[in-house]
Design a protein around this motif. Structure first.
Motif, PDB file in Angstrom:
ATOM      1  N   SER A 144       0.828  -1.203   0.000  1.00  0.00           N
ATOM      2  CA  SER A 144       0.000   0.000   0.000  1.00  0.00           C
ATOM      3  C   SER A 144       0.864   1.255   0.000  1.00  0.00           C
ATOM      4  CB  SER A 144      -0.923  -0.008   1.220  1.00  0.00           C
ATOM      5  OG  SER A 144      -1.646   1.187   1.291  1.00  0.00           O
ATOM      6  N   ILE A 145       1.906   1.252   0.805  1.00  0.00           N
ATOM      7  CA  ILE A 145       2.820   2.396   0.847  1.00  0.00           C
ATOM      8  C   ILE A 145       3.522   2.573  -0.498  1.00  0.00           C
ATOM      9  CG2 ILE A 145       4.965   3.242   1.887  1.00  0.00           C
ATOM     10  CD1 ILE A 145       3.961   1.927   4.530  1.00  0.00           C
ATOM     11  N   ASN A 190       0.978   3.927  -3.116  1.00  0.00           N
ATOM     12  CA  ASN A 190       0.721   5.354  -2.881  1.00  0.00           C
ATOM     13  C   ASN A 190       1.913   6.197  -3.298  1.00  0.00           C
ATOM     14  OD1 ASN A 190      -1.938   5.256  -1.848  1.00  0.00           O
ATOM     15  ND2 ASN A 190      -1.154   4.526   0.103  1.00  0.00           N
ATOM     16  N   LEU A 229       1.994   6.526  -7.114  1.00  0.00           N
ATOM     17  CA  LEU A 229       0.985   7.465  -7.602  1.00  0.00           C
ATOM     18  C   LEU A 229       1.395   8.911  -7.344  1.00  0.00           C
ATOM     19  CD1 LEU A 229      -2.301   5.631  -6.636  1.00  0.00           C
ATOM     20  CD2 LEU A 229      -1.412   6.052  -8.932  1.00  0.00           C
ATOM     21  N   LEU A 230       1.912   9.190  -6.162  1.00  0.00           N
ATOM     22  CA  LEU A 230       2.308  10.567  -5.856  1.00  0.00           C
ATOM     23  C   LEU A 230       3.515  11.008  -6.677  1.00  0.00           C
ATOM     24  CD1 LEU A 230       1.755  10.698  -2.003  1.00  0.00           C
ATOM     25  CD2 LEU A 230       0.420  11.799  -3.797  1.00  0.00           C
ATOM     26  N   TRP A 287      -6.113   9.843  -6.748  1.00  0.00           N
ATOM     27  CA  TRP A 287      -5.485   9.296  -5.541  1.00  0.00           C
ATOM     28  C   TRP A 287      -6.180   9.832  -4.289  1.00  0.00           C
ATOM     29  CZ3 TRP A 287      -2.659  11.675  -1.572  1.00  0.00           C
ATOM     30  CH2 TRP A 287      -2.050  10.796  -0.681  1.00  0.00           C
ATOM     31  N   ARG A 326      -8.349   7.685  -1.511  1.00  0.00           N
ATOM     32  CA  ARG A 326      -7.972   7.746  -0.091  1.00  0.00           C
ATOM     33  C   ARG A 326      -9.162   8.167   0.760  1.00  0.00           C
ATOM     34  NH1 ARG A 326      -4.649   4.658   1.381  1.00  0.00           N
ATOM     35  NH2 ARG A 326      -4.318   5.872   3.256  1.00  0.00           N
TER      36      ARG A 326
END
Length: 108
Positions: free
Chosen positions: A32-33, A36, A39-40, A69, A73
């Motif tokens: 998950s980290i 994310n 994506l960032l 994103w 979230r």
């Protein structure tokens, strides 16, 4: 710069995606980290690339990745509705201002 993206960044993103899929079964939090982070980083990359190359399509792609994103979230966490509204207004202003800056930069 687009050759850099095709020749350097994209193969590593494919490899990282493969690692996320493999690790997801063993360590869901780590995957998950990583997802994310991808994506960032990709959002920031396309926003910067769009501004530097004065390409509105790349800029908007980066903004869309960022907005999606944030939306995902929001649906996975318990954030009060007032904060969701405030953040979406800020994202809308960010989208408008980045496009305005780029169009103004193109005209000059």
């Amino acid at each position: 710069n687009s050759n850099l993206a095709r020749g350097f960044v994209l193969p590593y993103l494919k490899t990282l995606l493969g690692v996320i899929i493999i690790v997801a079964h063993l360590f869901p939090a780590v995957s998950s980290i990583l997802a994310n982070g991808i994506l960032l980083v990709s959002s920031a990359y396309f926003i910067k690339e769009g501004i530097d190359s004065e390409n509105i399509v790349k800029l908007n792609l980066g903004i869309v990745i960022l907005v999606l994103w944030v939306m995902f979230r929001f649906f996975s966490t318990d954030i009060p509705s007032i904060w969701k509204g405030i953040i979406f207004i800020v994202l809308g202003l960010l989208c408008f201002s980045l496009n305005y800056i780029l169009l103004k930069k193109k005209k000059s």
